[in-house]
Write a protein that holds these residues in place. Structure first.
Motif, short mmCIF file in Angstrom:
data_model
loop_
_atom_site.label_atom_id
_atom_site.label_comp_id
_atom_site.label_asym_id
_atom_site.label_seq_id
_atom_site.Cartn_x
_atom_site.Cartn_y
_atom_site.Cartn_z
N ASP A 61 21.82 6.78 56.20
CA ASP A 61 22.86 6.69 57.23
C ASP A 61 24.26 7.05 56.76
OD1 ASP A 61 22.95 4.43 55.63
OD2 ASP A 61 23.68 3.15 57.22
N GLU A 62 24.43 7.42 55.50
CA GLU A 62 25.76 7.79 55.00
C GLU A 62 25.67 8.93 53.99
OE1 GLU A 62 28.52 3.87 55.34
OE2 GLU A 62 27.55 4.20 53.42
N ALA A 94 30.97 10.16 55.37
CA ALA A 94 30.47 10.36 56.73
C ALA A 94 29.46 9.25 56.97
CB ALA A 94 29.81 11.73 56.86
N SER A 95 29.75 8.40 57.92
CA SER A 95 28.93 7.22 58.16
C SER A 95 28.37 7.19 59.57
CB SER A 95 29.76 5.95 57.92
OG SER A 95 29.00 4.80 58.19
N GLN A 96 27.21 6.59 59.71
CA GLN A 96 26.59 6.41 61.02
C GLN A 96 26.51 4.93 61.39
OE1 GLN A 96 22.72 8.20 60.70
NE2 GLN A 96 23.51 10.28 60.65
N LEU A 153 26.50 4.15 65.10
CA LEU A 153 25.26 4.58 65.76
C LEU A 153 24.15 3.55 65.54
CD1 LEU A 153 23.53 6.77 67.18
CD2 LEU A 153 23.10 7.71 64.89
N HIS A 154 24.01 3.06 64.32
CA HIS A 154 22.91 2.15 64.00
C HIS A 154 23.21 0.70 64.40
CE1 HIS A 154 20.70 5.36 62.24
NE2 HIS A 154 21.73 5.68 61.47
N VAL A 160 19.12 0.56 60.60
CA VAL A 160 18.89 2.00 60.50
C VAL A 160 17.50 2.35 61.00
CG1 VAL A 160 18.74 3.96 58.93
CG2 VAL A 160 20.47 2.20 58.56
N ALA A 188 18.64 8.54 62.48
CA ALA A 188 19.58 8.98 61.44
C ALA A 188 19.39 10.46 61.13
CB ALA A 188 19.39 8.15 60.17
N ALA A 222 20.74 12.61 63.94
CA ALA A 222 22.21 12.58 63.97
C ALA A 222 22.79 13.47 62.87
CB ALA A 222 22.70 11.15 63.83
N HIS A 223 22.17 13.47 61.69
CA HIS A 223 22.64 14.35 60.60
C HIS A 223 22.53 15.82 61.02
CE1 HIS A 223 23.48 11.60 57.37
NE2 HIS A 223 22.29 11.03 57.47
N LYS A 229 25.12 16.73 63.81
CA LYS A 229 26.50 16.77 63.34
C LYS A 229 26.74 17.90 62.35
CE LYS A 229 30.14 14.06 61.24
NZ LYS A 229 30.54 12.77 60.71
#
Length: 69
Positions: free
Chosen positions: A11-12, A35-37, A40-41, A47, A52, A55-56, A59
């Motif tokens: 997630d990061e 860059a963090s999610q 979102l989580h 997570v 995840a 999303a990666h 983005k």
């Protein structure tokens, strides 16, 4: 000496540039970005790897001028 440090997890993703002048015992951080999610989580309470990964892709590949390489 310049060091590029990269860390990734589900997630990061983080990157930093460290510079060592040789006359000090530890390098100093010249640049650092994360860059963090987390937001979102937070919706699911943890997570979810599939979320995840998507999303990666959404983005990061949307930023590349030619799409996925």
């Amino acid at each position: 000496m310049r060091i590029l440090a990269i860390e990734t997890s589900t997630d990061e993703t983080a990157a930093a540039v460290l510079i060592s002048s040789g006359d000090t015992k530890s390098p100093h951080i010249a640049a650092n970005i994360i860059a963090s999610q987390i937001a979102l989580h937070a919706k699911t309470g943890g997570v979810v790897p599939e979320v995840a990964a998507r999303a990666h892709i959404e983005k990061n590949y949307s930023r590349h001028p030619h799409g996925a390489c």
